[in-house]
Enzyme design. Structure first.
Site, PDB file in Angstrom:
ATOM      1  CG  ASN A  39      -1.893  -1.122   1.233  1.00  0.00           C
ATOM      2  OD1 ASN A  39      -2.419  -1.489   0.188  1.00  0.00           O
ATOM      3  ND2 ASN A  39      -2.151  -1.695   2.391  1.00  0.00           N
ATOM      4  CG  HIS A 126     -11.091  -2.268   6.529  1.00  0.00           C
ATOM      5  ND1 HIS A 126     -10.643  -2.175   7.829  1.00  0.00           N
ATOM      6  CD2 HIS A 126     -10.166  -2.987   5.855  1.00  0.00           C
ATOM      7  CE1 HIS A 126      -9.476  -2.804   7.929  1.00  0.00           C
ATOM      8  NE2 HIS A 126      -9.165  -3.299   6.750  1.00  0.00           N
ATOM      9  CD  GLU A 170     -13.239   0.464   2.718  1.00  0.00           C
ATOM     10  OE1 GLU A 170     -12.375   0.527   1.827  1.00  0.00           O
ATOM     11  OE2 GLU A 170     -13.586  -0.590   3.257  1.00  0.00           O
ATOM     12  CB  SER A 174      -9.521  -1.741   0.989  1.00  0.00           C
ATOM     13  OG  SER A 174     -10.466  -2.595   1.592  1.00  0.00           O
ATOM     14  CG  ASP A 199     -11.493   4.092   6.154  1.00  0.00           C
ATOM     15  OD1 ASP A 199     -10.467   4.640   5.710  1.00  0.00           O
ATOM     16  OD2 ASP A 199     -11.477   3.013   6.757  1.00  0.00           O
ATOM     17  CG  HIS A 202      -7.075   1.672   0.453  1.00  0.00           C
ATOM     18  ND1 HIS A 202      -5.942   0.906   0.417  1.00  0.00           N
ATOM     19  CD2 HIS A 202      -7.860   1.144   1.417  1.00  0.00           C
ATOM     20  CE1 HIS A 202      -6.040  -0.073   1.308  1.00  0.00           C
ATOM     21  NE2 HIS A 202      -7.198   0.054   1.928  1.00  0.00           N
ATOM     22  CE  LYS A 233      -4.675   1.212   4.524  1.00  0.00           C
ATOM     23  NZ  LYS A 233      -4.169  -0.107   4.895  1.00  0.00           N
TER      24      LYS A 233
END
Ligand SMILES: Cc1ncc(COP(=O)(O)O)c(C=O)c1O
Length: 392
Positions: A39, A126, A170, A174, A199, A202, A233
């Site tokens: 990541n 997640h 998210e 992910s 979130d 990523h 990440k």
């Protein structure tokens, strides 16, 4: 009559055997070959500038341990500055650092929602978001991934409940590598008197102006109740910031157990994060290269007849189907020099076991070409091996 109780150690051994039988047994291996599970999206983890800044911070801090929780001895100017700078980066009033993204999501959600509330959660969220919602005791309503009309139906179905409502998502998923419709989610939240929690694990560093994330890009950083940016990440460090209003920060400092009852991270880590934050906005060339190779890989795989789902980012799922097929593809890619792991249920839904190809800006175009060839070979080898095993 004495109670027949199965010894715990026997149960542990039986469960492990069952995982092996279902091809779901996991081991810790040392990655070798071209990294495709990393990541470290911008390649910052081994950037000499960041390494040098971190060494300087350790030398200068004179104290490598934080010595306690932030509420006791563990607070420092370094963490206060890091939080101020991160809030400015994310476009929110304030920010609070947790020692991992997992701790941030669990600590935050378990107290932002309560037993009288309803949390609407994307089906692909997640594990850390799911666990935080579970711990809150709120009623959890899972809506199909990104499906706004089903989410709206869910709001109508729960319109009589008087508690607070929260949408949790998210921004860049992910496992699928696709995006949440953030603007539409905020509009629905407004329509139904709900709050939005996002979130950005990523997306931070990779998307949005200067890598500020998708919430910032959508212009809604000040409107979401909380936005989580992880540092492990693209920011090449560890931990996560919950970016929110001053009041939400104060609430978390007073209520979030993963913050209160945990030793603060060492002060030099705050300096490392600040150094990363100073570099990330200018890394436009790395971001452009990452987007270009990701798009080349997605197109190349689709042209070869692979399914990469709805991916539109540096995360490219290569769906194999069964766990056995995903394991065989991963093995074949490893033989060809690519470090990749199979992602199996329960991390992803049954029947969608996959390789999660996660690209970083340090990969070159020729490696993407080689990877495409290796994927085609992996499929061919696996088909051959599985048909050799079939009785017909
Ligand atoms: C979407 C998402 N949120 C949170 C986390 C947890 O972050 P951390 O690894 O910092 O605990 C991850 C980690 O993999 C993630 O993918």
């Amino acid at each position: 009559m004495p109670v027949e109780r199965r010894p715990l150690r026997e149960r542990i051994a039986a469960e492990l055997d069952e995982l092996r039988r279902q091809q779901l047994f996991r081991t810790l291996d040392l990655p070798s070959g071209v990294a495709l599970s990393s990541n470290d999206y911008l390649g910052l983890a081994s950037d000499p500038r960041l390494v040098a800044e971190t060494i300087r911070a350790i030398r200068e801090s004179g104290k490598v341990g934080s010595t306690g929780s932030r509420l006791l001895a563990g607070n420092s100017k370094d963490w206060e500055r890091a939080e101020e700078e991160f809030a400015a980066f994310a476009g929110t009033e304030s920010a609070l650092y947790f020692s991992s993204g997992y701790a941030a999501n669990v600590g935050m959600l378990s107290v932002l929602a309560g037993p009288a509330d309803v949390v609407f959660s994307d089906s692909l969220n997640h594990a850390s978001l799911i666990d935080g919602i579970r711990l809150s005791g709120a009623r959890k309503v899972i809506y199909p991934h990104g499906d706004l009309s089903r989410l709206e139906e869910a709001f109508s179905a729960h319109r009589r409940e008087t508690g607070a409502r929260l949408i949790v998502t998210e921004s860049l998923f992910s496992m699928e590598g696709d995006f949440a419709p953030l603007g539409d989610l905020l509009a629905l939240a407004r329509k139904y008197g709900a709050e939005l929690v996002v979130d950005e694990a990523h997306a931070v560093g990779v998307f949005g102006p200067g890598g500020r994330g998708l919430v910032f890009e959508a212009g809604i950083a000040g409107e979401a109740l909380a936005v989580v940016h992880t540092c492990g990440k693209a920011l090449a460090s560890a931990g996560a910031f919950v970016c929110a209003s001053r009041e939400v920060k104060q609430y978390l400092v007073n209520r979030a157990r993963t913050f209160i009852f945990s030793t603060a991270a060492p002060p030099y880590l705050a300096q490392q994060i600040r150094a990363a934050l100073a570099l990330v906005p200018a890394m436009e060339a790395e971001r452009a290269h990452l987007h270009a190779i990701a798009s080349a890989l997605r197109e190349g795989l689709r042209a070869e007849g692979f399914s990469v789902g709805t991916s539109a980012s540096q995360i490219v799922p290569l769906v194999a189907g069964t766990s056995a097929a995903a394991m065989a593809w991963a093995e074949s890619l490893r033989e060809d020099g690519f470090a990749v792991r199979a992602i199996r249920p329960p991390t992803v839904p049954e029947g969608t076991a996959r390789l999660r190809l996660s690209l970083t800006a340090t990969l070159g175009r020729e490696e993407i070409e080689r990877l495409l060839g290796a994927c085609v070979r992996a499929r061919g080898r696996t088909e051959k091996a599985l048909s050799a095993r079939s009785p017909i």
